[in-house]
Design a protein around this motif. Structure first.
Motif, PDB file in Angstrom:
ATOM      1  N   GLY A  95       0.678  -1.315  -0.273  1.00  0.00           N
ATOM      2  CA  GLY A  95      -0.085  -0.072   0.150  1.00  0.00           C
ATOM      3  C   GLY A  95       0.841   1.160  -0.007  1.00  0.00           C
ATOM      4  N   HIS A  96       0.529   2.133  -1.021  1.00  0.00           N
ATOM      5  CA  HIS A  96       1.138   3.551  -1.064  1.00  0.00           C
ATOM      6  C   HIS A  96       2.580   3.547  -1.397  1.00  0.00           C
ATOM      7  CE1 HIS A  96      -2.434   4.621   1.096  1.00  0.00           C
ATOM      8  NE2 HIS A  96      -2.249   3.669   2.180  1.00  0.00           N
ATOM      9  N   ASN A  97       3.123   4.657  -1.783  1.00  0.00           N
ATOM     10  CA  ASN A  97       4.619   4.465  -2.072  1.00  0.00           C
ATOM     11  C   ASN A  97       5.331   5.667  -1.514  1.00  0.00           C
ATOM     12  OD1 ASN A  97       6.734   5.837  -3.729  1.00  0.00           O
ATOM     13  ND2 ASN A  97       5.650   4.906  -5.522  1.00  0.00           N
ATOM     14  N   PRO A  98       6.387   5.336  -1.019  1.00  0.00           N
ATOM     15  CA  PRO A  98       7.309   6.181   0.046  1.00  0.00           C
ATOM     16  C   PRO A  98       7.250   7.761  -0.550  1.00  0.00           C
ATOM     17  CG  PRO A  98       8.336   4.227  -0.276  1.00  0.00           C
ATOM     18  CD  PRO A  98       7.488   4.080  -1.341  1.00  0.00           C
ATOM     19  N   THR A 132       6.487   5.528   8.748  1.00  0.00           N
ATOM     20  CA  THR A 132       5.415   5.516   7.732  1.00  0.00           C
ATOM     21  C   THR A 132       4.870   4.226   7.393  1.00  0.00           C
ATOM     22  OG1 THR A 132       6.726   5.277   5.623  1.00  0.00           O
ATOM     23  CG2 THR A 132       6.281   7.716   6.628  1.00  0.00           C
ATOM     24  N   GLU A 133       3.667   4.280   6.808  1.00  0.00           N
ATOM     25  CA  GLU A 133       2.780   2.948   6.253  1.00  0.00           C
ATOM     26  C   GLU A 133       3.485   2.619   5.219  1.00  0.00           C
ATOM     27  OE1 GLU A 133      -1.410   1.462   4.785  1.00  0.00           O
ATOM     28  OE2 GLU A 133      -1.458   3.793   5.331  1.00  0.00           O
ATOM     29  N   ALA A 134       3.929   3.541   4.183  1.00  0.00           N
ATOM     30  CA  ALA A 134       4.710   3.051   2.919  1.00  0.00           C
ATOM     31  C   ALA A 134       5.882   2.287   3.334  1.00  0.00           C
ATOM     32  CB  ALA A 134       4.966   4.184   2.162  1.00  0.00           C
ATOM     33  N   LYS A 135       6.672   2.609   4.280  1.00  0.00           N
ATOM     34  CA  LYS A 135       7.917   1.981   4.626  1.00  0.00           C
ATOM     35  C   LYS A 135       7.644   0.514   5.209  1.00  0.00           C
ATOM     36  CE  LYS A 135      12.309   2.222   7.195  1.00  0.00           C
ATOM     37  NZ  LYS A 135      13.108   3.299   7.934  1.00  0.00           N
ATOM     38  N   PHE A 136       6.415   0.507   6.082  1.00  0.00           N
ATOM     39  CA  PHE A 136       6.025  -0.930   6.636  1.00  0.00           C
ATOM     40  C   PHE A 136       5.510  -1.876   5.419  1.00  0.00           C
ATOM     41  CE2 PHE A 136       2.324  -3.269   7.863  1.00  0.00           C
ATOM     42  CZ  PHE A 136       2.907  -3.912   8.932  1.00  0.00           C
ATOM     43  N   THR A 137       4.808  -1.359   4.523  1.00  0.00           N
ATOM     44  CA  THR A 137       4.236  -2.184   3.664  1.00  0.00           C
ATOM     45  C   THR A 137       5.256  -2.674   2.677  1.00  0.00           C
ATOM     46  OG1 THR A 137       3.552  -0.588   2.115  1.00  0.00           O
ATOM     47  CG2 THR A 137       1.832  -1.176   3.612  1.00  0.00           C
ATOM     48  N   LEU A 138       6.382  -2.174   2.282  1.00  0.00           N
ATOM     49  CA  LEU A 138       7.482  -2.365   1.469  1.00  0.00           C
ATOM     50  C   LEU A 138       8.138  -3.419   2.254  1.00  0.00           C
ATOM     51  CD1 LEU A 138       8.634   0.504  -0.496  1.00  0.00           C
ATOM     52  CD2 LEU A 138       7.778  -1.447  -1.387  1.00  0.00           C
TER      53      LEU A 138
END
Length: 306
Positions: A95-98, A132-138
């Motif tokens: 989810g999302h992009n950094p 960030t959520e983006a860092k977590f999801t990656l």
């Protein structure tokens, strides 16, 4: 991910035709162990919050150069080694992009999701300290990819932090469709109020509007979601959400373009709440993220081998 701000509110609950809990036999009996661990050590995870930029106290992630993305339409998934999942294709959607927060005009552009028009993407949420959520999801996506490839699956990511922003939600669905994926999982974390804890898996609702027709994927997506929920609970020791899903860990929505536009089995998982201190302790732990990846992987394997 969030249900407020740039995200959509949860849909009104439908009358349930049958009791559905993560602990029922249709899921994984071992999930009961997760409940015991949860009661004993207070672990949990949940999701819901305002999408926002990373906290000012943290350094902003560098803008990725506008090079060719690993998710371009011409790319095909890389060959996978031999294993029990050989021949199976899994698309992981982090989810999302950094770098989304550096491209607000682009991610605010409206795209058609069948039922209505929504923004291309959002920045996602973050912990109060700026994780960030983006860092977590990656991170979870990379761990999950490794586990699946070890079993022979062909794995494709919708983005790997290798593009300036996005992809938009309609393109995310297109990537899974074009790959003719056997399963797609979109990974998120929520940003709800403190005290809201626990994970939940989002299933597609019945939608037939414009280019969206979820009818053919509803049943297999529910099967996929139930298997992921049960295995995630068991692997991580966390309980289902205490604020959506009536304790089942399952939520059905018709306002998410990534689900509406999918033609292959797909679910979202909100792994925890980035605004609850107890959940944050889990989400920011590499050891726990490995457990999360393992739980999702085991759910996928169960579904693909069924």
């Amino acid at each position: 991910m969030s249900y407020v701000g740039s995200q959509n509110p949860p849909q009104p609950r439908r009358p349930r035709r049958r009791p559905l809990t993560v602990a029922v036999a249709a899921l994984v009996p071992g999930a009961l162990l997760g409940w015991v661990v949860y009661d004993a050590v207070g672990e949990g995870g949940t999701d819901q919050a305002s999408a926002q930029t990373p906290a000012a106290s943290t350094s902003a992630p560098p803008t990725a150069p506008p090079t060719a993305s690993s998710t371009s339409d011409d790319e095909k998934p890389s060959p996978a080694p031999s294993g029990p999942l050989k021949g199976k294709v899994v698309v992981i959607d982090p989810g999302h992009n950094p770098a989304n927060f550096q491209h607000t005009a682009e991610i605010n552009r409206k795209v058609n999701i069948g039922t209505n028009w929504k923004g291309c993407d959002t920045t996602g949420t973050s912990t109060n300290s700026g994780y960030t959520e983006a860092k977590f999801t990656l991170d979870v996506a990379h761990r999950l990819r490794t586990l699946l490839q070890q079993q022979g699956a062909t794995v494709k990511l919708t983005q790997d932090g290798d593009r300036p922003y996005g992809p938009c939600i309609d393109e995310r669905a297109k990537i899974g469709n074009k790959a003719e994926a056997d399963a797609v999982v979109s990974i998120h974390a929520d940003g709800s109020g403190a005290g809201n804890r626990g994970f939940h898996v989002i299933l597609p609702a019945k939608v037939k509007a414009g280019t969206a027709d979820t009818g053919p994927i509803i049943a297999p997506s529910r099967d996929l979601g139930e298997r992921i929920a049960g295995n995630f609970a068991r692997a991580t020791g966390t309980a289902p959400s205490n604020y959506v899903g009536d304790g089942t860990g399952l939520v059905t929505r018709k306002d998410l373009g990534g689900l509406n536009l999918s033609t292959v089995p797909k679910v979202f998982i909100e792994c925890g709440n980035m605004r609850d201190s107890e959940d944050v302790a889990l989400l920011t732990s590499g050891a726990w993220r490995q457990k999360a990846a393992r739980g999702i992987s085991e759910g996928l394997v169960s579904f693909l081998e069924a």
